[in-house]
Design an enzyme around this catalytic site. Structure first.
Site, PDB file in Angstrom:
ATOM      1  N   GLU A  40     -38.212  21.706 123.811  1.00 15.63           N
ATOM      2  CA  GLU A  40     -38.023  20.184 124.368  1.00 15.63           C
ATOM      3  C   GLU A  40     -36.844  19.680 123.677  1.00 15.63           C
ATOM      4  O   GLU A  40     -36.724  19.557 122.459  1.00 15.63           O
ATOM      5  CB  GLU A  40     -39.029  19.405 124.219  1.00 15.63           C
ATOM      6  CG  GLU A  40     -38.954  17.971 124.979  1.00 15.63           C
ATOM      7  CD  GLU A  40     -40.228  17.178 124.928  1.00 15.63           C
ATOM      8  OE1 GLU A  40     -40.156  16.236 125.701  1.00 15.63           O
ATOM      9  OE2 GLU A  40     -40.937  17.450 123.962  1.00 15.63           O
ATOM     10  N   LYS A 110     -39.799  15.767 133.373  1.00 15.03           N
ATOM     11  CA  LYS A 110     -41.008  15.315 132.679  1.00 15.03           C
ATOM     12  C   LYS A 110     -41.701  14.434 133.423  1.00 15.03           C
ATOM     13  O   LYS A 110     -41.092  13.225 133.723  1.00 15.03           O
ATOM     14  CB  LYS A 110     -40.778  15.088 131.307  1.00 15.03           C
ATOM     15  CG  LYS A 110     -41.904  14.848 130.380  1.00 15.03           C
ATOM     16  CD  LYS A 110     -41.483  14.585 129.075  1.00 15.03           C
ATOM     17  CE  LYS A 110     -42.628  14.363 127.903  1.00 15.03           C
ATOM     18  NZ  LYS A 110     -42.032  14.201 126.571  1.00 15.03           N
ATOM     19  N   CYS A 151     -44.157  19.076 127.249  1.00 12.16           N
ATOM     20  CA  CYS A 151     -44.856  18.576 126.225  1.00 12.16           C
ATOM     21  C   CYS A 151     -45.968  17.504 126.813  1.00 12.16           C
ATOM     22  O   CYS A 151     -47.016  18.213 127.170  1.00 12.16           O
ATOM     23  CB  CYS A 151     -43.811  17.505 125.447  1.00 12.16           C
ATOM     24  SG  CYS A 151     -44.392  17.163 123.859  1.00 12.16           S
TER      25      CYS A 151
END
Length: 267
Positions: A40, A110, A151
C-alpha cells in the site's frame, strides 16, 4: 500458480520507490511468478498530508512505470496502491491491476478509509485528504477471477464475501497495518477472512522504518482456505514467494461446503 509479495521500503523520492519496485521484480524474474504484489502507498510515505502532493491521474508516470514492468516481466502486477486524483480533484487510495501485456484490467479504490483514534495514542484519519471508493474489485485472469482490496477493507467481512460470491479465487491485499494494529490483528484477520471464505489471501506490506511518521508492521503474509498461515515475512525488506494450489481450494470447498450451506433467507 505462483505469487510474490514485495516487502519494500518507502522513501520520499517517488522515482526511487518506483525504481526499487523494478529492482525487486527483476530480482525474482527467474522464479517466474504469475502475480506480483506491491505494498500500500509504495510510492510515497504513508501520511495523509502526502497523498494530495504525490497524487497522479490515471495513466500518469507511476501508472506507466507499473504497466511497463508488467509487460516487460510478463506478470500480473497488482501495483500496491498509490494516490490517484480525478478530474474533480478528489484523491483516492488506488490499486491498479495490469495483465501480462501491461494492460490495465482492474482498478480498486480503497472503500473503507482508515479513520482511527486508539487510546494508546494512535490517531490517523485518511478522510482528511482521501475520498472512499464505491465498489468491490474482481478481475479476470487465466487462472480464474481474483479480488483486490486495500488494507482497512479487510476488516469488513461482507466485503471479502462479496468478492468470493463474484467468483474470486484469491484476494490480494496491499496493506500497511501499524505497530498497534499489526501485532493485534494482522495475522488474525488474514486467517479469518481466508477461513470464512475458503480462499487464499495475500497481504503485502512495506518494510518497517522506525524513523518514519507512520511505522509499518511489515509481515507480508499468505493464508490458505483452511485458515492456516502458509508463509509470512518479518519486518525487514524481503520477498515472499508462494505456490498456490487452487485445486486444494476446490477440494476444501467440496469437503466442507460452508459457502453452499449459507442460509441466505436468514441473513
Amino acid at each position: 500458480m505462483k505469487v510474490a509479495a514485495i516487502q519494500m521500503p518507502t522513501v520520499e523520492d517517488k522515482t526511487e520507490n518506483i525504481r526499487t519496485a523494478g529492482k525487486y521484480i527483476e530480482k525474482i524474474k527467474t522464479e517466474s511468478p504469475d502475480f506480483v504484489v506491491l505494498p500500500e502507498m509504495f510510492c510515497c510515505p504513508y501520511q495523509t498530508e502526502n497523498f494530495p502532493v504525490y497524487a497522479e491521474k490515471e495513466g500518469g508516470p507511476s501508472w506507466q512505470a507499473m504497466s511497463d514492468y508488467a509487460r516487460e516481466y510478463q506478470i500480473y502486477l497488482i501495483a500496491g496502491s498509490m494516490p490517484e486524483i480525478d478530474e474533480a480533484g478528489n484523491v483516492f487510495n488506488t490499486s491498479y491491476i495490469f495483465d501480462r501485456n501491461g494492460n490495465q484490467i482492474g482498478k480498486h479504490r480503497k472503500a473503507h478509509l482508515f479513520d482511527i483514534n486508539v487510546k494508546t495514542g494512535q490517531y490517523f484519519k485518511e478522510s482528511d485528504t482521501l475520498t472512499p471508493g464505491n465498489h468491490a474489485t474482481v478481475f479476470d485472469t487465466e487462472f480464474g477471477k481474483m479480488g483486490v482490496m486495500i488494507c482497512y477493507d479487510i476488516r469488513f467481512p461482507e466485503f471479502a464475501r462479496r468478492m468470493v460470491l463474484q467468483g474470486a479465487k484469491m484476494i490480494f491485499v496491499p496493506a500497511a497495518f501499524n505497530m498497534t494494529t499489526g501485532p493485534a490483528h494482522w495475522e488474525l484477520t488474514f486467517r479469518a477472512r481466508a477461513l470464512d471464505n475458503q480462499i487464499y489471501m495475500l497481504g503485502c506490506a512495506p518494510s518497517r522504518n522506525v524513523q518514519a511518521g507512520y511505522i509499518s508492521w511489515g509481515h507480508s503474509i499468505v493464508t490458505d482456505p483452511w485458515g492456516q498461515v502458509r508463509n509470512q515475512l518479518d519486518e525487514k525488506e524481503g520477498i515472499l514467494i508462494e505456490e498456490i494450489d487452487l485445486e486444494r481450494e476446490e477440494q476444501i470447498r467440496e469437503q466442507l461446503p460452508l459457502l453452499k450451506h449459507r442460509r441466505i433467507e436468514l441473513y
